[in-house]
Scaffold this motif. Structure first.
Motif, PDB file in Angstrom:
ATOM      1  N   VAL A 100       3.521  19.076  -6.327  1.00  0.00           N
ATOM      2  CA  VAL A 100       3.996  18.877  -7.624  1.00  0.00           C
ATOM      3  C   VAL A 100       4.268  20.030  -8.317  1.00  0.00           C
ATOM      4  O   VAL A 100       3.558  21.165  -8.083  1.00  0.00           O
ATOM      5  CB  VAL A 100       2.779  18.251  -8.622  1.00  0.00           C
ATOM      6  N   ALA A 101       5.471  20.275  -8.954  1.00  0.00           N
ATOM      7  CA  ALA A 101       5.866  21.695  -9.521  1.00  0.00           C
ATOM      8  C   ALA A 101       5.239  21.921 -10.572  1.00  0.00           C
ATOM      9  O   ALA A 101       4.386  21.204 -11.251  1.00  0.00           O
ATOM     10  CB  ALA A 101       7.378  21.203 -10.203  1.00  0.00           C
ATOM     11  N   GLY A 102       4.569  23.221 -10.299  1.00  0.00           N
ATOM     12  CA  GLY A 102       3.859  23.953 -11.391  1.00  0.00           C
ATOM     13  C   GLY A 102       2.381  23.980 -10.862  1.00  0.00           C
ATOM     14  O   GLY A 102       1.391  24.358 -11.729  1.00  0.00           O
ATOM     15  N   ARG A 103       2.035  23.248  -9.860  1.00  0.00           N
ATOM     16  CA  ARG A 103       0.717  22.873  -9.486  1.00  0.00           C
ATOM     17  C   ARG A 103       0.389  23.926  -8.275  1.00  0.00           C
ATOM     18  O   ARG A 103       1.310  23.636  -7.150  1.00  0.00           O
ATOM     19  CB  ARG A 103       0.239  21.498  -9.448  1.00  0.00           C
ATOM     20  N   GLU A 104      -0.507  24.575  -7.977  1.00  0.00           N
ATOM     21  CA  GLU A 104      -0.851  25.281  -6.829  1.00  0.00           C
ATOM     22  C   GLU A 104      -1.401  24.387  -5.711  1.00  0.00           C
ATOM     23  O   GLU A 104      -1.000  24.408  -4.393  1.00  0.00           O
ATOM     24  CB  GLU A 104      -1.882  26.575  -7.055  1.00  0.00           C
ATOM     25  N   GLN A 105      -2.369  23.497  -6.195  1.00  0.00           N
ATOM     26  CA  GLN A 105      -2.982  22.441  -5.337  1.00  0.00           C
ATOM     27  C   GLN A 105      -1.911  21.203  -5.173  1.00  0.00           C
ATOM     28  O   GLN A 105      -1.522  20.653  -6.406  1.00  0.00           O
ATOM     29  CB  GLN A 105      -4.342  21.984  -5.917  1.00  0.00           C
ATOM     30  N   PRO A 106      -1.887  20.731  -3.987  1.00  0.00           N
ATOM     31  CA  PRO A 106      -1.187  19.234  -3.917  1.00  0.00           C
ATOM     32  C   PRO A 106      -1.872  18.271  -4.293  1.00  0.00           C
ATOM     33  O   PRO A 106      -3.173  18.394  -4.393  1.00  0.00           O
ATOM     34  CB  PRO A 106      -0.830  19.308  -2.308  1.00  0.00           C
ATOM     35  N   LEU A 107      -1.441  17.050  -4.347  1.00  0.00           N
ATOM     36  CA  LEU A 107      -2.126  15.783  -4.863  1.00  0.00           C
ATOM     37  C   LEU A 107      -2.115  14.705  -3.842  1.00  0.00           C
ATOM     38  O   LEU A 107      -1.225  14.765  -3.213  1.00  0.00           O
ATOM     39  CB  LEU A 107      -1.695  15.398  -6.332  1.00  0.00           C
ATOM     40  N   ALA A 108      -3.110  14.063  -3.695  1.00  0.00           N
ATOM     41  CA  ALA A 108      -3.274  12.979  -2.923  1.00  0.00           C
ATOM     42  C   ALA A 108      -2.968  11.618  -3.751  1.00  0.00           C
ATOM     43  O   ALA A 108      -3.819  11.509  -4.895  1.00  0.00           O
ATOM     44  CB  ALA A 108      -4.506  12.735  -1.984  1.00  0.00           C
ATOM     45  N   LEU A 109      -2.003  10.795  -3.690  1.00  0.00           N
ATOM     46  CA  LEU A 109      -1.959   9.604  -4.332  1.00  0.00           C
ATOM     47  C   LEU A 109      -2.280   8.314  -3.286  1.00  0.00           C
ATOM     48  O   LEU A 109      -2.038   8.110  -2.041  1.00  0.00           O
ATOM     49  CB  LEU A 109      -0.526   9.345  -4.758  1.00  0.00           C
ATOM     50  N   HIS A 110      -3.081   7.391  -3.795  1.00  0.00           N
ATOM     51  CA  HIS A 110      -3.306   6.150  -3.119  1.00  0.00           C
ATOM     52  C   HIS A 110      -3.242   4.761  -4.004  1.00  0.00           C
ATOM     53  O   HIS A 110      -3.964   4.888  -5.361  1.00  0.00           O
ATOM     54  CB  HIS A 110      -4.902   6.299  -2.368  1.00  0.00           C
ATOM     55  N   GLY A 111      -2.147   3.937  -3.814  1.00  0.00           N
ATOM     56  CA  GLY A 111      -2.045   2.908  -4.471  1.00  0.00           C
ATOM     57  C   GLY A 111      -2.051   1.670  -3.830  1.00  0.00           C
ATOM     58  O   GLY A 111      -1.591   1.730  -2.574  1.00  0.00           O
ATOM     59  N   VAL A 112      -2.131   0.528  -4.333  1.00  0.00           N
ATOM     60  CA  VAL A 112      -2.305  -0.876  -3.851  1.00  0.00           C
ATOM     61  C   VAL A 112      -1.579  -1.787  -4.679  1.00  0.00           C
ATOM     62  O   VAL A 112      -1.701  -1.701  -6.007  1.00  0.00           O
ATOM     63  CB  VAL A 112      -3.497  -1.500  -3.518  1.00  0.00           C
ATOM     64  N   GLN A 113      -0.327  -2.271  -4.519  1.00  0.00           N
ATOM     65  CA  GLN A 113       0.591  -2.810  -5.322  1.00  0.00           C
ATOM     66  C   GLN A 113       0.828  -2.030  -6.602  1.00  0.00           C
ATOM     67  O   GLN A 113       1.564  -0.760  -6.428  1.00  0.00           O
ATOM     68  CB  GLN A 113       0.041  -4.042  -5.753  1.00  0.00           C
ATOM     69  N   HIS A 114       0.567  -2.342  -7.786  1.00  0.00           N
ATOM     70  CA  HIS A 114       0.907  -1.592  -8.919  1.00  0.00           C
ATOM     71  C   HIS A 114      -0.211  -0.827  -9.394  1.00  0.00           C
ATOM     72  O   HIS A 114      -0.037  -0.236 -10.739  1.00  0.00           O
ATOM     73  CB  HIS A 114       1.486  -2.689 -10.014  1.00  0.00           C
ATOM     74  N   ILE A 115      -1.336  -0.782  -8.711  1.00  0.00           N
ATOM     75  CA  ILE A 115      -2.765   0.021  -9.308  1.00  0.00           C
ATOM     76  C   ILE A 115      -2.627   1.306  -8.211  1.00  0.00           C
ATOM     77  O   ILE A 115      -2.669   1.291  -7.118  1.00  0.00           O
ATOM     78  CB  ILE A 115      -3.817  -0.619  -8.978  1.00  0.00           C
ATOM     79  N   ARG A 164       1.033  -1.082   0.079  1.00  0.00           N
ATOM     80  CA  ARG A 164       0.234  -0.146   0.234  1.00  0.00           C
ATOM     81  C   ARG A 164       1.013   1.090   0.023  1.00  0.00           C
ATOM     82  O   ARG A 164       2.064   1.293   0.831  1.00  0.00           O
ATOM     83  CB  ARG A 164      -0.974   0.022   1.253  1.00  0.00           C
ATOM     84  N   VAL A 165       0.347   2.275  -0.722  1.00  0.00           N
ATOM     85  CA  VAL A 165       1.056   3.589  -0.679  1.00  0.00           C
ATOM     86  C   VAL A 165       0.007   4.788  -0.694  1.00  0.00           C
ATOM     87  O   VAL A 165      -1.000   4.651  -0.980  1.00  0.00           O
ATOM     88  CB  VAL A 165       1.814   3.802  -2.295  1.00  0.00           C
ATOM     89  N   LYS A 166       0.486   5.588   0.187  1.00  0.00           N
ATOM     90  CA  LYS A 166      -0.310   6.600   0.560  1.00  0.00           C
ATOM     91  C   LYS A 166       0.563   8.005   0.315  1.00  0.00           C
ATOM     92  O   LYS A 166       1.812   8.019   0.878  1.00  0.00           O
ATOM     93  CB  LYS A 166      -0.926   7.045   1.783  1.00  0.00           C
ATOM     94  N   ALA A 167       0.182   9.081  -0.237  1.00  0.00           N
ATOM     95  CA  ALA A 167       1.145  10.252  -0.436  1.00  0.00           C
ATOM     96  C   ALA A 167       0.424  11.564  -0.519  1.00  0.00           C
ATOM     97  O   ALA A 167      -0.534  11.496  -1.013  1.00  0.00           O
ATOM     98  CB  ALA A 167       2.058  10.109  -1.750  1.00  0.00           C
ATOM     99  N   ILE A 168       0.943  12.385  -0.065  1.00  0.00           N
ATOM    100  CA  ILE A 168       0.350  13.993  -0.314  1.00  0.00           C
ATOM    101  C   ILE A 168       1.799  14.508  -0.968  1.00  0.00           C
ATOM    102  O   ILE A 168       2.632  14.962  -0.339  1.00  0.00           O
ATOM    103  CB  ILE A 168      -0.080  14.618   0.878  1.00  0.00           C
TER     104      ILE A 168
END
Length: 360
Positions: free
Chosen positions: A301-316, A294-298
């Motif tokens: 990203v360069a050039g973006r005002e808003q941050p992104l939330a990422l959520h992954g399980v294995q390779h998806i 499992r992966v979670k991240a905030i």
């Protein structure tokens, strides 16, 4: 109202090893008002299923069975078909759309493929949203089960909440040791003691809703994880050292099944170029996808005002979710990983492998 026009329906995945008390818990849950009009999908292993007959049903609840095999193996398509058929039947009968879906896995199931299905099946992904993974752990046999069975470790590793059952059968010292053991596997998961399946349904909901819905800091829980070397702090890698880094670890296995559950967080202080982020994740998942539980991240990203939330399980991965600016006020990107047999250094140095070349 049609299922196709309503907001996504929250899904709770209920897991736990054999004998941990899942059926008892379900019987308590389906009688509670908060679980009215819920669909309960029970996966059973073998030709003759019994568990679904042990779960109480009412006019508001629908309990359906999948008995063609283990949900984590070859029949993931059956999950989609079972839910679709049930939804269609209720809609044709003029019934109200389900308010919630609960999927109970077999005691031998690895939950990760089930999460894959919820994320990647077109029909399911457009109608359902993962609300949380709940894992039951038997206090009497929990430590020995975790040490002996890889499935039990994986169940605990990907959970958002850990329910400790049968605590009345052990002393406080044993309970404390189990809690410490689980915290090493999954430090961010909330641990709750449950006796005889009695717990308010509200305590089991909202566990893994998106960062926007739940609050970015609470969703990520980065402070719960061991902090590793910030990206950029290691020596540069070349292609040869990259291959060496990806080789299997030579250290002894932590269990006889070779499971080496790791949970850690690392940070990146500078904004990350979108291309670098994408290249890193693509290579990481292609090389180590099955080992990334499992992966979670905030991410800033360069050039973006808003941050992104990422959520992954294995390779998806779920599609990135834009967050309010205040979710990353300090501009630091934070990545939380739960892995099987992957050293933290392999993840961070692979990120450094894509470090932009500095002009001299």
């Amino acid at each position: 109202m049609s299922f196709d026009t309503q907001d996504p329906i929250p899904v709770t995945v209920l897991t736990g090893f054999l004998g941990s008390g899942k059926t008892t818990l379900l019987n308590r849950l389906v009688r509670q008002p908060a679980m009215s009009n819920a669909l309960v999908v029970i996966n059973e292993f073998g030709d003759i299923g019994l568990d679904h007959r042990l779960v109480a049903q009412s006019d508001e609840n629908s309990v359906v069975e999948m008995s063609s095999g283990c949900l984590c193996c070859t029949i993931r398509g059956d999950l989609s078909r079972t839910v679709q058929k049930t939804f269609d039947a209720i809609e044709r009968a003029g019934g109200e759309p389900f308010s919630r879906v609960i999927i109970e896995t077999t005691g031998l199931a690895d939950p990760a493929p089930i999460l894959h299905t919820l994320m990647t099946d077109y029909w399911l992904a457009h109608r359902l949203v993962l609300d949380g993974v709940i894992c039951l752990v038997d206090a009497a046999s929990g430590i020995s089960t975790l040490n002996a069975h890889r499935e039990s470790q994986r169940q605990a590793a990907v959970a958002d909440r850990l329910l400790i059952t049968k605590g009345d059968l052990v002393d406080e010292e044993r309970l404390a040791r189990l809690g410490e053991h689980l915290a090493r596997i999954n430090p961010a998961a909330e641990q709750v003691q449950v006796r005889h399946g009695q717990i308010a349904a509200e305590q089991l909901t909202g566990g893994s809703l998106s960062a926007r819905q739940r609050g970015a800091e609470q969703w990520l829980s980065a402070a719960s994880y061991a902090q590793v070397m910030p990206a950029g702090g290691a020596a540069p890698m070349n292609a040869g050292s990259l291959v060496s880094m990806m080789a299997p670890a030579s250290r002894p296995s932590l269990t006889r099944h070779g499971e080496q559950i790791r949970s850690f967080c690392f940070t990146v202080e500078q904004p990350i170029a979108a291309e670098r982020l994408e290249d890193w994740l693509d290579l990481l998942m292609s090389l180590l996808g099955e080992k990334i539980l499992r992966v979670k991240a905030i991410v800033n990203v360069a050039g973006r005002e808003q941050p992104l939330a990422l959520h992954g399980v294995q390779h998806i991965f779920h599609p990135p979710e834009p967050l309010p600016v205040e979710a990353c006020q300090d501009g630091i990107s934070r990545f939380v990983f739960i892995t099987n047999g992957v050293e933290p250094e392999a993840v961070t140095r692979l990120f450094d492998y894509f470090q932009p070349v500095q002009a001299t």
